[in-house]
Design an enzyme around this catalytic site. Structure first.
Site, PDB file in Angstrom:
ATOM      1  N   ASN A  49      65.764  27.000  40.753  1.00 54.77           N
ATOM      2  CA  ASN A  49      66.762  26.035  41.182  1.00 54.77           C
ATOM      3  C   ASN A  49      66.754  24.883  40.184  1.00 54.77           C
ATOM      4  O   ASN A  49      65.690  24.566  39.625  1.00 54.77           O
ATOM      5  CB  ASN A  49      66.405  25.529  42.593  1.00 54.77           C
ATOM      6  CG  ASN A  49      67.505  24.714  43.201  1.00 54.77           C
ATOM      7  OD1 ASN A  49      67.661  23.539  42.897  1.00 54.77           O
ATOM      8  ND2 ASN A  49      68.286  25.339  44.062  1.00 54.77           N
ATOM      9  N   CYS A  57      59.051  31.476  44.826  1.00 56.89           N
ATOM     10  CA  CYS A  57      58.330  32.542  44.131  1.00 56.89           C
ATOM     11  C   CYS A  57      58.686  33.904  44.736  1.00 56.89           C
ATOM     12  O   CYS A  57      59.103  34.003  45.887  1.00 56.89           O
ATOM     13  CB  CYS A  57      56.830  32.329  44.234  1.00 56.89           C
ATOM     14  SG  CYS A  57      56.250  30.802  43.468  1.00 56.89           S
ATOM     15  N   GLU A  59      56.716  36.449  45.654  1.00 57.48           N
ATOM     16  CA  GLU A  59      55.912  36.885  46.792  1.00 57.48           C
ATOM     17  C   GLU A  59      56.214  36.048  48.037  1.00 57.48           C
ATOM     18  O   GLU A  59      56.081  36.523  49.160  1.00 57.48           O
ATOM     19  CB  GLU A  59      54.412  36.870  46.447  1.00 57.48           C
ATOM     20  CG  GLU A  59      53.856  35.545  45.966  1.00 57.48           C
ATOM     21  CD  GLU A  59      54.034  35.309  44.473  1.00 57.48           C
ATOM     22  OE1 GLU A  59      55.124  35.595  43.931  1.00 57.48           O
ATOM     23  OE2 GLU A  59      53.078  34.796  43.847  1.00 57.48           O
TER      24      GLU A  59
HETATM   25 ZN    ZN Z   1      54.188  30.872  44.434  1.00 60.86          ZN
END
Ligand code: ZN
Length: 134
Positions: A49, A57, A59
């Site tokens: 962003n 992220c 994950e």
């Molecule tokens: Zn992260």
């Protein structure tokens, strides 16, 4: 799905990474389980962003998808990342993601990362031994 397949799924997810600001592309594949014991793989990529603090992220994306669909027991996560088309060794989850994953981690949750050119299996406890807990 074995851990190598989980890792390859993470590699494939790098294609969807949204990285207009710096080309560090990350993919993740998370094996999670719901209350009925059903297992499913959730995928994610990093989403940058222009306000960098709003970056998400890979994950974290995968984990939020899992929880939002009732899969709250995380068994394993594979993370693959690197600049552009490169895949780097040992792209570890950041501190925020380690804490996020720990909230839902099953005992002995596995973390699969590239090491010495192959997917290697670690545990979340190894890379984040003392999570914050209320
Ligand atoms: Zn992260």
């Amino acid at each position: 799905m074995d851990f190598t397949e989980l890792y390859e799924t993470a590699v494939g997810m790098r294609f969807f990474a949204y990285t207009p600001y710096y080309d560090f592309r990350v993919g993740a594949a998370l094996l999670a389980e719901n209350e009925s014991g059903e297992k499913r793989v959730f995928t994610g990529c990093n989403v940058q962003n222009s306000a960098f603090g709003a970056n998400i992220c890979a994950e974290h994306t995968a984990g939020a998808k899992a929880v939002s669909e009732g899969y709250r027991v995380f068994r394993a996560v594979a993370v693959a990342g690197g600049m552009g088309d490169e895949i780097s060794e040992m792209v570890l989850p950041c501190g925020v993601c380690r804490q996020f994953l720990s909230e839902f981690a099953a005992e002995g949750m596995k973390v699969i990362l590239l090491k010495d050119g192959s997917p290697a299996v670690f545990t979340l406890d190894e890379i984040f031994p003392r999570p914050f807990a209320l």
